[in-house]
Design an enzyme around this catalytic site. Structure first.
Site, PDB file in Angstrom:
ATOM      1  CB  ALA A 146     -81.736  43.485  30.356  1.00 19.74           C
ATOM      2  CG  ASP A 147     -82.535  40.880  36.639  1.00 20.64           C
ATOM      3  OD1 ASP A 147     -83.679  41.289  36.922  1.00 20.64           O
ATOM      4  OD2 ASP A 147     -81.684  40.612  37.509  1.00 20.64           O
ATOM      5  CB  THR A 148     -79.667  45.828  36.261  1.00 23.25           C
ATOM      6  OG1 THR A 148     -79.614  45.972  34.835  1.00 23.25           O
ATOM      7  CG2 THR A 148     -78.465  46.548  36.869  1.00 23.25           C
ATOM      8  CB  THR A 161     -76.775  44.463  33.082  1.00 25.74           C
ATOM      9  OG1 THR A 161     -76.942  45.655  33.849  1.00 25.74           O
ATOM     10  CG2 THR A 161     -78.028  44.259  32.235  1.00 25.74           C
ATOM     11  N   GLY A 162     -77.406  41.165  33.249  1.00 32.99           N
ATOM     12  CA  GLY A 162     -77.462  39.984  32.393  1.00 32.99           C
ATOM     13  C   GLY A 162     -78.432  40.251  31.257  1.00 32.99           C
TER      14      GLY A 162
END
Length: 206
Positions: free
Chosen positions: A82-84, A118-119
């Site tokens: 995840a990345d935010t 978020t991805g």
């Protein structure tokens, strides 16, 4: 029965790996009651093309993280990355490098709404599922003293946008949220749960 000890059987046949060193993501995934392990790699390139906008950015970065972990994954593993980002008027506010930048970010967020995006990537040897979740966060006006107190007390240098919603700044600044609260913490856990259920059902039919 202790769900944490025995594990909620959501994705049978896979060993779930959370590829993140974020204690907040670990806490949120743990709240689902499924068994998982945490695995981290250092020096993953998190750069992205400057042509990307909004949800495209964390989706791209979570995909890069997934590719880095996929190289060494086992056939029965499922890796979650995840990345935010904090997205304010078309500008990405990442993790502040120092106190000055943290103060500057909070001043920029003060008094208006911004987006937290978020991805997430869910990866096995067989397939990849990606999605993004966006929450709109409204901030009250902040005084210089409030910002200085928060930065000096909580040292939010590991947080996108220089704040954690679960901390003091979230208590005093956030007037309302449109979307998932947990997404603002770093993982849209209900959406992730839904996607894992779909993945498990698809797996059971093959």
């Amino acid at each position: 029965m202790d769900a944490q000890q025995h594990g909620f059987r959501l994705v049978e046949g896979y060993r779930v790996v959370l590829a993140s060193n974020s204690p907040r993501r670990k806490e949120l995934l743990g709240g689902l009651g499924i068994d998982f392990e945490v695995r981290t790699l250092s020096d993953i390139d998190e750069s992205y093309p400057d042509t990307l906008r909004g949800e495209e950015i964390p989706m791209y970065i979570s995909g890069k993280k997934a590719e880095a972990y996929k190289k060494g994954m086992a056939d029965d593993e499922m890796i979650i990355t995840a990345d935010t980002i904090v997205y304010d008027n078309g500008k990405v506010l990442g993790k502040p490098k120092d106190r000055v930048e943290a103060v500057s970010m909070l001043k920029e967020l003060s008094g208006h709404a911004h987006e937290v995006i978020t991805g997430v990537s869910i990866v096995t040897k067989r397939k990849t599922v990606q999605f993004a979740s966006t929450s709109k966060v409204y901030f009250a006006e902040l005084t210089d003293e409030e910002i200085a107190y928060y930065v000096d007390t909580y040292q939010p240098f590991d947080k996108a946008g220089a704040y954690g919603i679960q901390e003091w700044m979230g208590y005093v600044a956030v007037t309302r949220i449109e979307g998932s609260y947990f997404n603002v913490m770093g993982l849209p856990i209900q959406r992730l749960y839904t996607e894992l259920k779909k993945y498990g059902n698809l797996h059971s039919r093959t």
